[in-house]
Design a protein around this motif. Structure first.
Motif, short mmCIF file in Angstrom:
data_model
loop_
_atom_site.label_atom_id
_atom_site.label_comp_id
_atom_site.label_asym_id
_atom_site.label_seq_id
_atom_site.Cartn_x
_atom_site.Cartn_y
_atom_site.Cartn_z
N SER A 95 0.79 -1.23 0.00
CA SER A 95 0.00 0.00 0.00
C SER A 95 0.82 1.27 0.00
O SER A 95 0.31 2.34 -0.35
CB SER A 95 -0.94 0.02 1.22
N ILE A 96 2.08 1.19 0.42
CA ILE A 96 2.88 2.41 0.59
C ILE A 96 3.34 2.98 -0.76
O ILE A 96 3.84 2.26 -1.62
CB ILE A 96 4.10 2.16 1.50
N VAL A 97 3.17 4.29 -0.90
CA VAL A 97 3.64 5.04 -2.05
C VAL A 97 4.83 5.87 -1.60
O VAL A 97 4.68 6.79 -0.80
CB VAL A 97 2.53 5.97 -2.60
N PRO A 98 6.05 5.57 -2.07
CA PRO A 98 7.21 6.37 -1.66
C PRO A 98 7.04 7.84 -2.06
O PRO A 98 6.46 8.16 -3.10
CB PRO A 98 8.37 5.73 -2.43
N VAL A 99 7.53 8.72 -1.22
CA VAL A 99 7.48 10.15 -1.51
C VAL A 99 8.82 10.56 -2.09
O VAL A 99 9.87 10.41 -1.44
CB VAL A 99 7.17 10.97 -0.23
N LEU A 100 8.79 11.07 -3.31
CA LEU A 100 10.01 11.45 -4.02
C LEU A 100 10.05 12.96 -4.20
O LEU A 100 9.01 13.63 -4.22
CB LEU A 100 10.06 10.78 -5.40
N ASP A 101 11.26 13.50 -4.37
CA ASP A 101 11.37 14.93 -4.65
C ASP A 101 11.26 15.17 -6.15
O ASP A 101 11.05 14.25 -6.94
CB ASP A 101 12.65 15.51 -4.06
N ARG A 102 11.40 16.41 -6.57
CA ARG A 102 11.20 16.75 -7.99
C ARG A 102 12.24 16.11 -8.90
O ARG A 102 12.02 16.01 -10.12
CB ARG A 102 11.21 18.27 -8.15
N ASN A 103 13.33 15.66 -8.33
CA ASN A 103 14.38 15.01 -9.11
C ASN A 103 14.26 13.49 -9.09
O ASN A 103 15.12 12.79 -9.63
CB ASN A 103 15.76 15.41 -8.58
N GLY A 104 13.21 12.99 -8.45
CA GLY A 104 13.01 11.55 -8.40
C GLY A 104 13.78 10.88 -7.28
O GLY A 104 13.82 9.63 -7.22
N LEU A 105 14.38 11.65 -6.41
CA LEU A 105 15.12 11.08 -5.29
C LEU A 105 14.16 10.82 -4.12
O LEU A 105 13.24 11.60 -3.87
CB LEU A 105 16.24 12.02 -4.85
N THR A 106 14.40 9.74 -3.41
CA THR A 106 13.49 9.33 -2.34
C THR A 106 13.62 10.23 -1.11
O THR A 106 14.72 10.41 -0.58
CB THR A 106 13.76 7.87 -1.93
N ILE A 107 12.51 10.78 -0.70
CA ILE A 107 12.45 11.53 0.56
C ILE A 107 12.12 10.58 1.70
O ILE A 107 12.75 10.59 2.76
CB ILE A 107 11.39 12.66 0.48
N LEU A 108 11.12 9.71 1.48
CA LEU A 108 10.73 8.73 2.50
C LEU A 108 9.99 7.59 1.82
O LEU A 108 9.07 7.82 1.03
CB LEU A 108 9.84 9.39 3.55
N ASP A 109 10.41 6.36 2.13
CA ASP A 109 9.74 5.21 1.52
C ASP A 109 9.25 4.19 2.54
O ASP A 109 8.75 3.12 2.17
CB ASP A 109 10.65 4.52 0.49
N LYS A 110 9.41 4.49 3.83
CA LYS A 110 8.86 3.62 4.86
C LYS A 110 8.57 4.47 6.10
O LYS A 110 9.08 5.58 6.24
CB LYS A 110 9.82 2.49 5.21
N ASP A 111 7.73 3.95 6.96
CA ASP A 111 7.33 4.70 8.16
C ASP A 111 8.56 5.07 8.98
O ASP A 111 9.40 4.21 9.30
CB ASP A 111 6.35 3.88 8.99
N GLU A 112 8.61 6.35 9.35
CA GLU A 112 9.80 6.92 9.97
C GLU A 112 9.80 6.81 11.48
O GLU A 112 10.80 7.08 12.14
CB GLU A 112 9.89 8.40 9.55
N THR A 113 8.69 6.41 12.05
CA THR A 113 8.44 6.63 13.47
C THR A 113 8.81 5.46 14.38
O THR A 113 8.78 5.61 15.60
CB THR A 113 6.95 6.92 13.66
N LEU A 114 9.09 4.30 13.81
CA LEU A 114 9.29 3.12 14.65
C LEU A 114 10.52 3.24 15.54
O LEU A 114 11.53 3.85 15.16
CB LEU A 114 9.42 1.86 13.78
N ARG A 115 10.43 2.64 16.71
CA ARG A 115 11.53 2.63 17.67
C ARG A 115 11.81 1.17 18.07
O ARG A 115 11.37 0.70 19.12
CB ARG A 115 11.17 3.45 18.91
N PRO A 116 12.52 0.45 17.22
CA PRO A 116 12.74 -0.98 17.48
C PRO A 116 13.58 -1.27 18.72
O PRO A 116 13.59 -2.39 19.22
CB PRO A 116 13.45 -1.46 16.21
N ASP A 117 14.28 -0.25 19.22
CA ASP A 117 15.10 -0.44 20.42
C ASP A 117 14.30 -0.23 21.70
O ASP A 117 14.86 -0.27 22.80
CB ASP A 117 16.30 0.50 20.40
N THR A 118 12.98 -0.04 21.59
CA THR A 118 12.13 0.16 22.77
C THR A 118 12.16 -1.08 23.67
O THR A 118 12.06 -2.21 23.20
CB THR A 118 10.68 0.45 22.35
N THR A 119 12.26 -0.86 24.96
CA THR A 119 12.22 -1.94 25.94
C THR A 119 11.27 -1.55 27.07
O THR A 119 10.89 -0.39 27.20
CB THR A 119 13.62 -2.22 26.53
#
Length: 401
Positions: A189-213
């Motif tokens: 479902s995810i649509v990567p967000v690219l800039d005007r030059n086609g470079l990736t700004i964000l292609d996955k959720d930025e918020t995860l904290r896998p080091d959480t304990t």
């Protein structure tokens, strides 16, 4: 009654909703343009066939104001015949937009509608539009309205939840979301967000904290204690005098994160899908909006879900997967207990505590996540429920086709 079907669901990744977040540089209209382009291309949509765009947005001002739905349609080059409407049901706006689309289809007054939501909290902070329930002291005093975080603490106190229980739920959300991301469960479902030059700004959720304990969550201070002690505890206890005090146990770790994002869902009739050559992925069985007492506010999940199940002719045990907006851990735990929902059926890929809550877009994102996971597990029925400000509760039941 004509059946309403979901043909597709797309979303941007969630970006941290602060100026340092990846999507802060992207205007809201451009976030919408990305998902509109993706939805059109994936389904070969001739936009003159689209009857309307229902778009949820909880803070419709500045970059998100002036009917951003119509502005995005024009900016994205869709046919002038598509009207577009911006609607605000606060946290439930995106889900309500999908429900409104289904209602239009079921009424026979349309056969192809796009619905979803948008929120760029890094550019348009929550509360930017003001409002008497939030900023007018006389209205707040008369109504007993309190901040949502204090309401969440009120619920946790009434239910007798401990800080450890809330943190355990938050840890599970982080672990489930990271597992899902690492295994590509969101990729469909995810649509990567690219800039005007086609470079990736964000292609996955930025918020995860896998080091959480558990230990790192336990170190966090209560987020809403100061609000409570400023007078909102007293307001809550006037409504609920049987409670001796409010325990402030919600923190930044067991509450939803603030994020940016946009999402769209394509809804239509089966016949229109056949004409377009696209197959439906799910049918909307029922859609319900209710409201509860506004001080406690975040208990709307249950009444909305129960009524949606009734209209769908189902019981809670018939639901294979539940997607519930994790505004705060306490209200969701109450919902799980009240509805007797097994842990392994609810938010199996994490929720807003780990992934973030883009307000107006959240409901549409949850619809997409639910359909993807039902398909991945080869299951049949799912329910999305959201509780929001003022006591509103919204629920939608879907069935895989």
């Amino acid at each position: 009654m004509i059946d309403a079907f979901i043909f597709d669901a797309v979303r941007t990744p969630r970006g941290i909703g602060k100026p340092h977040g990846a999507l802060h540089e992207v205007k809201p209209i451009l976030l919408l343009e990305k998902v509109m382009e993706a939805l059109r291309e994936r389904n070969a949509i001739d936009t003159k066939d689209v009857n309307d765009l229902f778009l949820g947005c909880a803070t419709p001002v500045r970059d998100q104001g002036g009917n951003i739905a119509k502005a995005a349609l024009i900016h994205s080059g869709w046919e002038d015949s598509v009207p577009g409407i911006q609607l605000n049901r606060l946290c439930g706006s995106g889900l309500e937009a999908v429900n409104f689309a289904a209602m239009k289809i079921r009424a026979g007054w349309g056969n192809l509608v796009v619905a979803g939501g948008l929120e760029s909290l890094s550019r348009v902070p929550m509360g930017s539009d003001g409002g008497p329930l939030f900023f007018d002291p006389k209205v707040v005093t008369k109504t007993g309205y309190i901040p949502q975080g204090v309401s969440a603490d009120l619920i946790a106190s009434i239910e007798g939840f401990s800080r450890e229980e809330l943190d355990a739920f938050a840890l599970r959300s982080q672990q489930n979301a990271f597992h899902a991301q690492e295994n590509g469960y969101f990729d469909k479902s995810i649509v990567p967000v690219l800039d005007r030059n086609g470079l990736t700004i964000l292609d996955k959720d930025e918020t995860l904290r896998p080091d959480t304990t558990s230990d790192s969550l336990a170190e966090l201070s209560p987020s809403f204690k100061d609000y409570g002690e400023a007078g909102f505890n007293a307001a809550a206890l006037r409504k609920y005098p049987f409670l001796e005090k409010i325990n402030h146990i919600h923190t930044a770790g067991n509450s939803s994160r603030i994020v940016d994002g946009a999402a769209l869902v394509l809804v239509g009739t089966k016949g229109k899908g056949e004409e377009m050559g696209i197959k439906p992925r799910a049918k909307i069985l029922s859609a319900v909006t209710v409201s509860v007492e506004p001080t406690i506010m975040l208990t709307g999940y249950g009444p909305a879900a129960e009524r949606a199940l009734f209209y769908a002719g189902l019981k809670a045990e018939d639901i294979d997967l539940w997607e519930v907006n994790e505004s705060f851990a306490g209200p969701v735990l109450k919902f799980m207990h009240d509805m007797n929902i097994p842990e392994d059926k609810l938010n199996v890929n994490g929720g807003c505590i780990s992934l973030g809550h883009p307000l107006g877009a959240t409901g549409a994102m949850l619809i997409g996540t639910l359909i993807d996971e039902l398909e991945r597990r080869d299951l049949e029925t799912g329910l999305v429920s959201i509780a929001g400000a003022g006591g509103v509760g919204i629920a939608t039941v879907i069935q895989r086709v």
